[in-house]
Each structure stands twice: as structure tokens, then as C-alpha cells.
Design an enzyme around this catalytic site. Structure first.
Site, PDB file in Angstrom:
ATOM      1  CG  ASP A 285      49.772 -41.186 -49.645  1.00  0.00           C
ATOM      2  OD1 ASP A 285      49.197 -40.856 -50.442  1.00  0.00           O
ATOM      3  OD2 ASP A 285      50.344 -40.502 -48.744  1.00  0.00           O
ATOM      4  CG  HIS A 286      44.356 -40.859 -53.195  1.00  0.00           C
ATOM      5  ND1 HIS A 286      44.356 -40.114 -52.019  1.00  0.00           N
ATOM      6  CD2 HIS A 286      44.382 -40.272 -54.327  1.00  0.00           C
ATOM      7  CE1 HIS A 286      44.120 -38.885 -52.526  1.00  0.00           C
ATOM      8  NE2 HIS A 286      44.086 -38.902 -53.904  1.00  0.00           N
TER       9      HIS A 286
ATOM     10  CG  HIS B 124      48.348 -36.958 -50.671  1.00  0.00           C
ATOM     11  ND1 HIS B 124      47.981 -38.290 -50.364  1.00  0.00           N
ATOM     12  CD2 HIS B 124      47.125 -36.396 -50.478  1.00  0.00           C
ATOM     13  CE1 HIS B 124      46.903 -38.503 -50.075  1.00  0.00           C
ATOM     14  NE2 HIS B 124      46.210 -37.325 -50.145  1.00  0.00           N
TER      15      HIS B 124
HETATM   16  C1  BG6 Z   1      42.690 -36.061 -50.268  1.00  0.00           C
HETATM   17  C2  BG6 Z   1      42.590 -35.054 -49.186  1.00  0.00           C
HETATM   18  O1  BG6 Z   1      43.707 -37.290 -49.522  1.00  0.00           O
HETATM   19  O2  BG6 Z   1      43.253 -36.036 -51.560  1.00  0.00           O
HETATM   20  C3  BG6 Z   1      42.005 -34.019 -50.047  1.00  0.00           C
HETATM   21  O3  BG6 Z   1      41.769 -35.369 -47.923  1.00  0.00           O
HETATM   22  C4  BG6 Z   1      42.355 -33.534 -51.346  1.00  0.00           C
HETATM   23  O4  BG6 Z   1      41.534 -33.012 -49.448  1.00  0.00           O
HETATM   24  C5  BG6 Z   1      42.629 -35.017 -52.134  1.00  0.00           C
HETATM   25  O5  BG6 Z   1      41.210 -32.986 -52.175  1.00  0.00           O
HETATM   26  C6  BG6 Z   1      43.336 -34.569 -53.534  1.00  0.00           C
HETATM   27  O6  BG6 Z   1      43.772 -35.929 -54.135  1.00  0.00           O
HETATM   28  P1  BG6 Z   1      43.518 -35.988 -55.814  1.00  0.00           P
HETATM   29  O7  BG6 Z   1      43.639 -37.305 -55.969  1.00  0.00           O
HETATM   30  O8  BG6 Z   1      42.372 -35.146 -56.215  1.00  0.00           O
HETATM   31  O9  BG6 Z   1      44.778 -35.159 -56.181  1.00  0.00           O
END
Ligand code: BG6
Length: 521
Positions: free
Chosen positions: A201-202, A264
């Protein structure tokens, strides 16, 4: 946190690491295979992350990466493709790329056909032996989710896991609901143990998301007020200006609840609400995150509309430029019911948070891009300035901004200078990287490194993943049905903060969303 060899002094200088000598160690030898190597994630995130780690001297000695996908390509064609992608990012330099490119390989694999994994195995065995990788291997599944199970199976059947350790990194979405997530687990468990599975989960890899724990538990001043006695409510917003880009195929099935909330948003909520673990160790931190998720009060289908507002962007303007509505996006259905926005009110049924609402909100094509957690405190118990001031002083708030400008802000009141008794709102502002001269790691860089060192703290454990799906399941089912209790899909104008009904969700409780820009005092 780590094991392996000590970093060179050059790394230490470049990264501003370790905090104390010997703290941060280089990962042990290992190789990585990226399945889905012709895809976008590899170009945008994974190869840039590995390249940056290599430039910072943080990859294991002798590390190499093999891309694999259905596309037929030579090593050089793959390298050229990656070089072109890297040139679009900051920090490309021809010499370090030439060095890194020697550690980049590519093999064509038909995921469903075990006999096609032989070329990949050969390169892993040969290079692995030559470079002293001790048979340690990471398999990164960056393919469409439908291929996860078959790749896991065929990789194992083809002998890709070797004499050392093997780890499997799985991209989201991990299933599309509880049932499919459990099925996927069961399929992966045929060949891999839970300890080997790294569900990424980044958001958990973002510096400022990790900082929530440091801020809360390395300071004595926040914890005493971080509870129902002093906190009025908590807001978590992830507002994006981008639309769905070219991802309609995926997004039409996912929608915002599966795309942003199941993972997230709930993970950030867990960090903001969890109890302190006794030690900063992976399983203990993960235990505490899971306990929060377990304490979330289930939605009651009969009054779901009181707790959940969903919307979809219509056409509008972002920063003055016209953007089409979701239903006009390439690949989206002209009658699509897919939500691109959701605002949710939820409760955590435990001692610390009883009675404190958590308001979560995320959407695409919103007015500005920002992600933040706001802890809104209760007002003063007795307003002694009532006679001298026109109104009550507003509540204090602590704002943890994760993007785009990472900072911590505390809102409070002071006396306005001058002869009259007059209050003003001020903001104490800490830009997160202030006073730090080193290089910081982005989410993928951090998480890849953690997987190499075997640190699972920032990855999602099976139980946490299942609980988030069970929490959202009834809402997802109702939205997918024609049930009269289902929340209505409101179309909002692109370039706004979602439908007005999302304002009502919080305003009916006598509160307001803190948007980016109106919280600067
Ligand atoms: C991803 C989603 O996991 O996270 C995307 O699939 C989203 O739809 C993105 O845009 C948002 O990540 P960040 O790091 O740009 O806030």
C-alpha cells in the site's frame, strides 16, 4: 529494522542516514523479478525507484532485476525503454544509468504456460550465481490482478524460488471484496507462506504517513490530548485533481471505495488512531493498526445514507482548463454508476475514540490536490473573552499534511498586537524537510528497500486486509444493488470539492471540512 552489510560511508553522507552509525544497513544480496514489466507502473515507479536506490548506494551488492511480461523484447530493448522513462524523471545521469543498466534483464513469459518460465529461471540462476545472490529472490506482481494467482503458481512450479528466501510483492487491488481476497490468499498460500507475501500500500511508504507515528509517540505533548476528552473529530482527506487517466478498464470495476478507501484511507486512519505499541517493531505496529480496523463500527444498511455520500465527476475546469466528465472518459460507460468521490463518517468503538467521529473524504478531479489528516480539538470549556469578543474563539487544530507540501501545522489563537482586546488565528508551521539536507526516499523506494531487508511493518497483513473488506462490503453491496437504501450517486462539477451533499454530511453535525487553503489561519 534491517539485516545485512553495513553501508558505505558514501551512502551515509548521501542519504543523511543512518540516524546513528550502524542503524540503517544495506539489504542482503537478492535479485528481483518484476512481472508485468511492459506496464506503466514499472516505467513510472519501479525502475525509477530501483535506479534511485542504486545511485544512493542502497541496493544490495551485485543486485539485479529481471523484467518479465508477455511482450517479446530483448534485454536491450527493455533497457532502452526504461532509459527513455528515466530521462523524464529528475536525477537521470548517463554514467550511473550505464552502470545500473548492466543489472537489468528481460525475459518473455506467458504467465499461464509454465514452460515459458525457463528463460527467466536461467537468467536468475546464472546471474544469481555470478553475482553471489545466495538464491534470495523477490517476485513483484505488477500485472493485472487476474494474473496474480497463476503467476504465483507457475513461478513456484517452475522452480523460481531457489535455495535462499523468496518474497512475493502483491500490488493492489488485492481482490475486489472479501470473498475474492480470501480466494486469492488461498491460491497464494498453496505455494507461499504469509511471511513471504508483501501486500503493498504505497501510502504506508510515504514519509509523512510514517511520520504520524513519530509525531505521536516520540513527543510527550500530543498523546495526552489525542483522545475523546480533547479531540472533537478527525478528518482525513485525499483530494486529487487528476481524473482516471487511461485506467477506465480498472476503475469502472473499482470505484473510489475500492481504489482509495479499502487501502490508503483506512491505513492512514489506523495510524492516526492506533494505540502505541510497546516497541517499534513490525508485528507490534501491525497488530495495533489491525486493532483499530477491527474496532470500526459496521455500517447499518438502513442508515448508510447518513454516513456515506458518493459522487462522480461531471465536466468542469481544473486550474482554468476544461476537463471532461467521468462518463466521457475513454473506456468509461456513458451511464456508468462508478463513484469517483466518497465522503464517509465513521466511528471507532474503543475506549480512546468513543463518540469521536472520523470524517473521510477522497475524490478525483477535485479543486486542489492535497492529502491531510486534521485533528480538530474541542473548544475551550469556558469562554472568558465572551464579553470582549464578537464570537467564540474557534477550536485548535493539528494538521498533518502529506502532500503536496509536507508539513505539520498547529492552529491556535493569540492576542492581536495593539491596545484592544482582540484575538487572531495563527498557524505554527513546520515544513517537513526543513533543516534536512539529505535525500529522502519516496514511497516505492522505501517499500522496495523494506522488502529486501524483510521488514513488513509498512505492508498490509492478511487480517487487516480482510477486516477492511468486511467493513466496506455491505456498503459496496448496497451501492451495487438497486436497493432503495443505497446512497445516491451525485454528479459533481470537476474542479470543486465534490457534491454539496458531502458538505451536508459534516455540516449537519455542526462541523466543516477543512480544505486546502482555508486552513492557513
Ligand atoms: C493509487 C490509486 O493507489 O493511488 C490511484 O489507484 C490514485 O487512483 C493514487 O490516484 C493516489 O496516490 P498518490 O500517491 O498520488 O496520492
Amino acid at each position: 529494522m534491517n539485516n545485512g552489510n553495513a553501508p558505505s560511508s558514501a551512502n551515509t553522507e548521501l542519504m543523511g542516514l543512518p540516524c546513528q552509525p550502524g542503524d540503517e544497513l544495506r539489504p542482503p544480496p537478492c535479485a528481483m523479478v518484476i512481472f508485468g514489466a511492459s506496464g506503466d507502473l514499472v516505467r513510472r515507479k519501479l525502475i525509477p525507484a530501483l535506479y534511485k536506490l542504486s545511485r544512493c548506494g542502497l541496493l544490495p551488492e551485485g543486485f539485479f532485476v529481471a523484467g518479465a511480461s508477455r511482450t517479446s523484447m530483448s534485454d536491450d530493448a527493455f533497457r532502452n525503454d526504461m532509459e527513455a522513462a528515466l530521462k523524464k524523471t529528475d536525477g537521470f545521469d548517463a554514467q550511473s544509468w550505464a552502470e545500473f543498466a548492466r543489472a537489468v534483464f528481460y525475459r518473455q513469459v506467458d504467465y499461464a504456460d509454465p514452460s515459458t518460465y525457463a528463460g527467466l529461471k536461467a537468467v536468475l540462476d546464472e546471474e544469481g550465481r555470478a553475482r553471489g545472490m545466495n538464491g534470495n529472490r523477490i517476485f513483484y506482481l505488477a500485472t493485472p490482478p487476474s494474473a496474480y494467482s497463476i503467476i504465483g503458481r507457475n513461478a513456484a512450479a517452475s522452480g523460481l524460488p531457489s535455495s535462499g528466501w523468496s518474497r512475493l510483492i502483491v500490488e493492489k487491488p488485492f481482490g475486489s471484496g472479501l470473498k475474492s481476497a480470501r480466494e486469492l490468499n488461498a491460491q497464494l498460500y498453496r505455494d507461499y507462506k504469509e511471511e513471504q507475501i508483501y501486500r503493498i500500500d504505497h501510502y504506508l511508504g510515504k514519509e509523512t504517513v510514517q511520520n504520524i507515528l513519530m509525531l505521536r509517540f516520540a513527543n510527550a505533548i500530543f498523546e495526552p490530548v489525542w483522545n475523546r476528552r480533547y479531540v472533537d473529530h478527525v478528518q482525513i482527506t485525499a483530494s486529487e485533481t487528476l481524473g482516471i487517466e487511461k485506467r477506465a478498464g480498472y476503475y469502472e470495476q473499482a470505484g473510489v471505495l475500492r481504489d482509495m478507501f479499502q487501502n490508503h484511507m483506512l491505513q492512514v486512519l489506523a495510524l492516526a488512531a492506533m494505540e502505541p505499541p510497546s516497541v517499534y517493531e513490525s508485528e507490534l505496529v501491525r497488530d495495533e493498526r489491525v486493532k483499530v480496523l477491527r474496532a470500526m463500527r459496521p455500517f447499518n444498511p438502513d442508515d448508510l445514507r447518513e454516513h456515506l455520500v458518493i459522487g462522480q465527476y461531471g465536466e468542469g475546469a481544473i486550474s482554468g482548463s476544461y476537463v471532461p466528465g467521468y462518463r466521457q472518459e475513454e473506456g468509461a460507460s456513458a451511464q456508468s454508476p462508478t463513484p469517483t468521490f466518497a465522503a464517509m463518517k465513521l466511528h471507532i468503538d474503543n475506549w480512546r475514540w468513543q463518540g469521536v467521529p472520523f470524517y473521510l473524504r477522497s475524490g478525483k478531479r477535485m479543486k486542489t490536490r492535497f492529502t491531510q489528516v486534521t485533528i480538530q480539538f474541542k473548544g475551550v470549556p469556558h469562554s472568558l473573552f465572551r464579553r470582549a469578543l464578537p464570537g467564540e474563539p474557534g477550536p485548535n487544530a493539528l494538521i498533518l499534511r502529506m502532500q503536496p507540501d509536507e508539513r505539520v501545522q498547529l492552529k491556535f489563537h493569540t492576542k492581536s498586537p495593539g491596545g484592544r482586546v482582540c484575538l487572531r488565528d495563527v498557524v505554527m508551521d513546520f515544513p517537513y524537510t526543513e533543516g534536512y539536507g539529505g535525500v529522502s526516499l519516496d514511497a516505492y523506494e522505501r517499500l522496495l528497500l523494506d522488502c529486501m531487508t524483510g521488514d513488513k511493518m509498512l505492508f498490509v497483513r492478511n487480517d487487516g486486509m480482510e477486516i477492511s473488506w468486511s467493513f466496506l462490503g455491505p456498503a459496496l453491496e448496497l451501492i451495487g444493488s438497486r436497493d432503495a437504501r443505497s446512497p445516491k450517486l451525485y454528479i459533481y462539477t470537476a474542479g470543486t470539492y465534490g457534491p454539496p451533499e458531502a458538505e451536508t454530511l459534516i455540516q449537519k453535525d455542526g462541523r466543516d471540512w477543512l480544505d486546502y487553503g482555508n486552513d492557513n489561519g
